[in-house]
Design an enzyme around this catalytic site. Structure first.
Site, short mmCIF file in Angstrom:
data_model
loop_
_atom_site.label_atom_id
_atom_site.label_comp_id
_atom_site.label_asym_id
_atom_site.label_seq_id
_atom_site.Cartn_x
_atom_site.Cartn_y
_atom_site.Cartn_z
CG HIS A 52 -3.74 -0.59 -6.76
ND1 HIS A 52 -4.10 0.05 -5.59
CD2 HIS A 52 -3.63 -1.90 -6.44
CE1 HIS A 52 -4.22 -0.85 -4.61
NE2 HIS A 52 -3.94 -2.04 -5.11
CB VAL A 53 -2.61 -3.00 -12.92
CG1 VAL A 53 -3.63 -1.93 -13.27
CG2 VAL A 53 -1.19 -2.55 -13.29
CB ALA A 54 0.49 -5.72 -8.56
CD1 TRP A 55 -4.95 -5.23 -8.80
CD2 TRP A 55 -6.34 -6.66 -9.80
NE1 TRP A 55 -5.81 -4.49 -9.58
CE2 TRP A 55 -6.68 -5.34 -10.21
CE3 TRP A 55 -7.09 -7.73 -10.30
CZ2 TRP A 55 -7.72 -5.07 -11.09
CZ3 TRP A 55 -8.13 -7.46 -11.19
CH2 TRP A 55 -8.44 -6.14 -11.57
CD GLU A 89 -3.72 3.28 -4.92
OE1 GLU A 89 -4.73 2.56 -5.08
OE2 GLU A 89 -2.59 2.82 -4.74
NE ARG A 96 -4.31 -1.27 0.04
CZ ARG A 96 -4.46 -2.35 -0.71
NH1 ARG A 96 -3.44 -2.77 -1.45
NH2 ARG A 96 -5.60 -3.00 -0.72
CG ASP A 140 0.48 -2.03 -8.79
OD1 ASP A 140 0.35 -1.58 -9.94
OD2 ASP A 140 -0.42 -2.68 -8.21
#
Length: 325
Positions: free
Chosen positions: A292-295, A270, A241, A265
């Site tokens: 924030h697209v690591a997932w 955000e 985070r 990321d």
């Protein structure tokens, strides 16, 4: 006498990031929203009994306006965007999806590690701007330091959950020495087996990867004090985070070349933009940033879909799973 069957009202707040199951095996009405702004959350959840969210925050103020809400299903691992204290006071169950994205986030962390270590973004910008290669025929203009190979590197990992363990496994396969950090403030004599005292990890690591959740204890895990302990060629990768690091301190360290690279990321604010993120506005060298697209991969999407189904149907059946509170 006919018994009235309760019909649940399910509201999915951000299906742009995570679709929801086409149906649930109990009477329900499902409302799906592609994206929900913070100002729209309370209105959309006003009559909901079940909320499904990926990254849309659900605050105490929102919870106070949603009298029927009894379950918040979080499609990802982190729950720092949910007011857990407010949920506990109201008896609202919060469940997350801890295993669905492990492989994707771990792979992304390693991708960011290589991008930072090899100055990939800086090299791209250097050559794409035109002319630099003509002036510096070596092609080494973007490099302040000679990059280390994996076999001479030490990777410190902050966060020993499923993602941290998977990153450690990949790191060892690549030939890196891996150190699993003990929590900050734990005395050397109390360090658990298999862990490395926190400040020792900082001093010995050529790369540090953060995979831990954001809590009061982990906020600002990396700030000026911690950066000062790192060797100057160290790179930091954050897939946990944004609030785990002090962005101002990181930007200063990059500009002063006390830190070789920062890849993330996640951001303190955000969705991030040049107005609300120092990382995006600073023009600090060797920053590698993703939104924030690591997932995101096919296995994660399938896993998150199944997790949502299992959480919601399990809750209705009286057997909750992945309970946070």
């Amino acid at each position: 006498m006919l018994l009235k069957v309760r019909r649940e009202v399910i509201v999915a707040l951000d299906t742009c990031r995570q679709p929801v199951p086409a149906t649930f095996r109990f009477p329900h009405t499902l409302y799906e929203y592609n994206i929900t702004s913070e100002s729209e959350v309370a209105e959309r959840l006003q009559h909901a009994t079940i909320a499904i969210t990926d990254s849309v925050p659900i605050t105490g103020e929102t919870i106070a306006k949603c009298p029927s809400l009894k379950l918040i299903c979080v499609a990802i691992v982190g729950v720092d965007h949910i007011d857990l204290d407010a949920c506990r006071k109201r008896g609202i169950r919060v469940c997350n999806s801890p295993g669905a994205t492990t492989e994707a986030v771990a792979e992304h962390a390693i991708a960011l590690y290589f991008a930072a270590r090899r100055n990939v973004v800086r090299a791209h910008n250097w050559i794409a701007q035109g002319g630099e290669w003509e002036k510096d025929h070596s092609g080494l203009g973007p490099y302040d330091r000679v990059p280390l190979p994996c076999t001479r590197g030490t990777m410190g990992i902050i966060g020993s959950g499923k993602i941290g363990k998977r990153v450690a496994t990949i790191g060892r396969i690549l030939g890196l020495k891996v150190l699993s950090a003990e929590r900050r403030g734990v005395a050397a004599g109390d360090v658990r087996a298999g862990r490395t005292e926190f400040e020792t990890m900082l001093r010995q690591s050529t790369a540090i990867i953060l995979t831990c959740p954001l809590t009061e204890e982990t906020a600002n895990t990396i700030s000026e004090k911690e950066l000062a302990l790192m060797p100057p060629g160290c790179v930091v990768v954050n897939v946990g985070r944004g609030g785990l690091i002090n962005e101002e301190a990181v930007v200063s360290a990059l500009k002063e070349q006390r830190l070789a690279g920062y890849a993330a990321d996640v951001f303190t604010n955000e969705p991030a933009n040049v107005e609300n993120s120092l990382l995006l506005s600073s023009k600090a060298p060797n920053l590698t940033l993703t939104p924030h697209v690591a997932w995101y991969n096919s296995t994660s999407l399938d896993g998150m879909l199944k997790a949502i189904q299992d959480i919601v149907e399990g809750f209705i059946a009286g057997s909750s799973i992945n309970v946070i509170c």
